[in-house]
Write a protein that holds these residues in place. Structure first.
Motif, short mmCIF file in Angstrom:
data_model
loop_
_atom_site.label_atom_id
_atom_site.label_comp_id
_atom_site.label_asym_id
_atom_site.label_seq_id
_atom_site.Cartn_x
_atom_site.Cartn_y
_atom_site.Cartn_z
N SER A 1 0.83 -1.22 0.00
CA SER A 1 0.00 0.00 0.00
C SER A 1 0.86 1.26 0.00
O SER A 1 0.53 2.25 -0.66
CB SER A 1 -0.94 0.00 1.20
OG SER A 1 -0.20 -0.11 2.41
N ASP A 2 1.98 1.24 0.71
CA ASP A 2 2.89 2.40 0.72
C ASP A 2 3.53 2.61 -0.65
O ASP A 2 3.69 3.75 -1.11
CB ASP A 2 3.98 2.22 1.77
CG ASP A 2 3.46 2.28 3.20
OD1 ASP A 2 2.27 2.59 3.39
OD2 ASP A 2 4.25 2.01 4.12
N ARG B 1 2.27 1.69 -3.53
CA ARG B 1 1.22 2.18 -4.44
C ARG B 1 1.02 3.68 -4.26
O ARG B 1 0.86 4.42 -5.23
CB ARG B 1 -0.08 1.44 -4.23
CG ARG B 1 -0.05 0.04 -4.85
CD ARG B 1 -1.43 -0.53 -5.03
NE ARG B 1 -2.29 0.23 -5.89
CZ ARG B 1 -2.39 0.10 -7.21
NH1 ARG B 1 -1.63 -0.77 -7.82
NH2 ARG B 1 -3.23 0.81 -7.91
N LYS B 2 1.00 4.14 -3.01
CA LYS B 2 0.85 5.58 -2.76
C LYS B 2 1.99 6.37 -3.38
O LYS B 2 1.79 7.42 -3.96
CB LYS B 2 0.77 5.85 -1.25
CG LYS B 2 -0.51 5.44 -0.60
CD LYS B 2 -0.46 5.68 0.90
CE LYS B 2 -1.62 5.02 1.60
NZ LYS B 2 -1.50 5.07 3.05
N ARG B 3 3.18 5.86 -3.23
CA ARG B 3 4.36 6.57 -3.71
C ARG B 3 4.39 6.65 -5.24
O ARG B 3 4.82 7.64 -5.81
CB ARG B 3 5.62 5.84 -3.21
CG ARG B 3 6.91 6.57 -3.54
CD ARG B 3 8.12 5.85 -3.03
NE ARG B 3 8.07 5.70 -1.57
CZ ARG B 3 8.96 5.02 -0.86
NH1 ARG B 3 9.95 4.40 -1.47
NH2 ARG B 3 8.86 4.92 0.43
N TYR B 4 3.92 5.60 -5.88
CA TYR B 4 4.05 5.53 -7.35
C TYR B 4 2.71 5.60 -8.08
O TYR B 4 2.65 5.34 -9.29
CB TYR B 4 4.78 4.24 -7.74
CG TYR B 4 6.20 4.24 -7.26
CD1 TYR B 4 7.18 4.97 -7.92
CD2 TYR B 4 6.58 3.52 -6.13
CE1 TYR B 4 8.49 4.99 -7.48
CE2 TYR B 4 7.89 3.53 -5.66
CZ TYR B 4 8.84 4.26 -6.35
OH TYR B 4 10.14 4.28 -5.90
N GLU B 5 1.63 5.97 -7.39
CA GLU B 5 0.30 5.92 -8.02
C GLU B 5 0.17 6.80 -9.24
O GLU B 5 -0.60 6.49 -10.15
CB GLU B 5 -0.78 6.25 -6.99
CG GLU B 5 -0.79 7.66 -6.50
CD GLU B 5 -1.84 7.85 -5.41
OE1 GLU B 5 -2.84 7.12 -5.42
OE2 GLU B 5 -1.65 8.72 -4.56
N LYS B 6 0.94 7.88 -9.32
CA LYS B 6 0.80 8.76 -10.50
C LYS B 6 1.30 8.08 -11.77
O LYS B 6 0.99 8.50 -12.86
CB LYS B 6 1.51 10.09 -10.28
CG LYS B 6 3.00 10.00 -10.04
CD LYS B 6 3.58 11.38 -9.76
CE LYS B 6 5.03 11.30 -9.36
NZ LYS B 6 5.55 12.58 -8.96
#
Length: 78
Positions: free
Chosen positions: A68-69, A71-76
Protein backbone atom coordinates in the motif's frame (compact mmCIF):
# COMPACT_ATOMS: atom_id res chain seq x y z
CA UNK A 1 -6.97 -9.75 -19.11
CA UNK A 2 -7.17 -9.84 -22.91
CA UNK A 3 -3.51 -10.83 -23.13
CA UNK A 4 -4.07 -13.75 -20.76
CA UNK A 5 -7.09 -14.87 -22.77
CA UNK A 6 -5.07 -14.60 -25.99
CA UNK A 7 -2.31 -16.75 -24.48
CA UNK A 8 -4.83 -19.36 -23.35
CA UNK A 9 -6.41 -19.40 -26.83
CA UNK A 10 -3.02 -19.96 -28.44
CA UNK A 11 -2.28 -22.80 -26.04
CA UNK A 12 -5.60 -24.46 -26.83
CA UNK A 13 -5.01 -24.04 -30.55
CA UNK A 14 -1.61 -25.69 -30.22
CA UNK A 15 -3.01 -28.53 -28.12
CA UNK A 16 -5.73 -29.19 -30.68
CA UNK A 17 -3.24 -29.12 -33.55
CA UNK A 18 -0.70 -31.25 -31.68
CA UNK A 19 -3.31 -33.92 -31.03
CA UNK A 20 -3.65 -34.39 -34.82
CA UNK A 21 0.07 -34.51 -35.67
CA UNK A 22 1.22 -37.92 -36.96
CA UNK A 23 4.72 -36.91 -38.12
CA UNK A 24 7.13 -38.48 -35.62
CA UNK A 25 10.04 -36.30 -36.73
CA UNK A 26 7.97 -33.17 -36.06
CA UNK A 27 7.00 -34.46 -32.63
CA UNK A 28 10.68 -35.19 -31.91
CA UNK A 29 11.57 -31.63 -32.90
CA UNK A 30 8.90 -30.22 -30.59
CA UNK A 31 10.17 -32.38 -27.72
CA UNK A 32 13.75 -31.24 -28.41
CA UNK A 33 12.59 -27.63 -28.37
CA UNK A 34 10.94 -28.21 -25.01
CA UNK A 35 14.16 -29.66 -23.60
CA UNK A 36 16.08 -26.56 -24.73
CA UNK A 37 14.09 -24.34 -22.38
CA UNK A 38 16.35 -22.84 -19.77
CA UNK A 39 15.56 -21.77 -16.28
CA UNK A 40 15.36 -17.96 -16.11
CA UNK A 41 17.93 -17.99 -13.30
CA UNK A 42 20.52 -19.40 -15.70
CA UNK A 43 19.82 -16.65 -18.23
CA UNK A 44 19.93 -13.50 -16.08
CA UNK A 45 23.16 -11.59 -15.41
CA UNK A 46 25.30 -11.91 -12.29
CA UNK A 47 24.25 -8.37 -11.30
CA UNK A 48 20.59 -9.36 -11.51
CA UNK A 49 21.23 -12.49 -9.44
CA UNK A 50 23.08 -10.42 -6.81
CA UNK A 51 20.21 -7.93 -6.68
CA UNK A 52 17.67 -10.71 -6.17
CA UNK A 53 19.80 -12.27 -3.44
CA UNK A 54 20.07 -8.89 -1.67
CA UNK A 55 16.30 -8.57 -1.88
CA UNK A 56 15.83 -11.99 -0.31
CA UNK A 57 18.24 -11.12 2.52
CA UNK A 58 16.36 -7.84 3.11
CA UNK A 59 13.01 -9.65 3.09
CA UNK A 60 14.26 -12.29 5.50
CA UNK A 61 15.47 -9.47 7.80
CA UNK A 62 12.04 -7.83 7.70
CA UNK A 63 13.22 -4.85 5.65
CA UNK A 64 10.04 -4.60 3.62
CA UNK A 65 7.82 -1.77 2.41
CA UNK A 66 4.10 -2.55 2.44
CA UNK A 67 2.47 -2.76 -0.97
CA UNK A 68 0.00 0.00 0.00
CA UNK A 69 2.89 2.40 0.72
CA UNK A 70 4.53 1.63 -2.61
CA UNK A 71 1.22 2.18 -4.44
CA UNK A 72 0.85 5.58 -2.76
CA UNK A 73 4.36 6.57 -3.71
CA UNK A 74 4.05 5.53 -7.35
CA UNK A 75 0.30 5.92 -8.02
CA UNK A 76 0.80 8.76 -10.50
CA UNK A 77 2.60 6.28 -12.80
CA UNK A 78 0.18 3.40 -12.33
Amino acid sequence: MDIELNIQNKKLELIQWLSTVEDVSLLDKILALRKQEKDWWDIISDDEKASIKRGIVDADAGKLIPHSDVRKRYEKWL
